[in-house]
Design a protein around this motif. Structure first.
Motif, PDB file in Angstrom:
ATOM      1  N   ALA A 153     -25.161  -6.216 -12.012  1.00 21.82           N
ATOM      2  CA  ALA A 153     -24.591  -6.183 -10.654  1.00 21.82           C
ATOM      3  C   ALA A 153     -23.654  -7.359 -10.430  1.00 21.82           C
ATOM      4  CB  ALA A 153     -25.709  -6.186  -9.615  1.00 21.82           C
ATOM      5  N   ASP A 154     -24.042  -8.534 -10.913  1.00 23.29           N
ATOM      6  CA  ASP A 154     -23.198  -9.725 -10.769  1.00 23.29           C
ATOM      7  C   ASP A 154     -21.876  -9.586 -11.525  1.00 23.29           C
ATOM      8  OD1 ASP A 154     -25.064 -10.927  -9.127  1.00 23.29           O
ATOM      9  OD2 ASP A 154     -25.871 -12.247 -10.695  1.00 23.29           O
ATOM     10  N   SER A 210     -30.004  -2.892  -4.936  1.00 24.25           N
ATOM     11  CA  SER A 210     -30.171  -2.775  -3.481  1.00 24.25           C
ATOM     12  C   SER A 210     -31.387  -1.919  -3.131  1.00 24.25           C
ATOM     13  CB  SER A 210     -28.903  -2.219  -2.825  1.00 24.25           C
ATOM     14  OG  SER A 210     -28.729  -0.853  -3.130  1.00 24.25           O
ATOM     15  N   GLN A 225     -25.560  -2.449  -8.920  1.00 25.43           N
ATOM     16  CA  GLN A 225     -25.600  -2.969  -7.557  1.00 25.43           C
ATOM     17  C   GLN A 225     -26.428  -2.047  -6.663  1.00 25.43           C
ATOM     18  OE1 GLN A 225     -21.391  -3.223  -6.855  1.00 25.43           O
ATOM     19  NE2 GLN A 225     -21.236  -5.280  -7.737  1.00 25.43           N
TER      20      GLN A 225
END
Length: 95
Positions: free
Chosen positions: A76-77, A88, A84
């Motif tokens: 995600a980073d 979440s 991501q």
């Protein structure tokens, strides 16, 4: 040199995908994690996400939400949208 290293990383990821498909068809193999981990160590974000999914679901190995979130977070980073989203969902569910 860069192109050959990219092909090598992709080959580990693709080998992992093939192993996962074979596993789902009942042809279990021990190389599934090995291929995904090899690609993930080399920075392949789709392999990181795939590992996160495997650890999150606990279908092919013991469920480990901590490891799943670690893999999701790294991918995600790096901007990988599916990771991501998965991260979440983990946060939403209180993990």
């Amino acid at each position: 040199m860069f192109i050959s290293s990219v092909k090598c990383v992709d080959s580990f990821y693709l080998s992992g995908l093939i192993e996962e498909l074979e596993w789902e068809m009942g042809k279990g193999t021990k190389e599934l994690l090995t291929n995904y981990e090899a690609a993930a160590k080399r920075g392949h974000i789709m392999a990181m996400h795939a590992l996160g999914e495997l650890y999150c679901r606990g279908e092919k190995l013991k469920q480990d939400l901590t490891k799943a979130m670690e893999y999701y977070k790294i991918a995600a980073d790096k901007g990988y949208a599916p990771a991501q989203y998965s991260l979440s969902i983990c946060y939403f569910n209180g993990f």
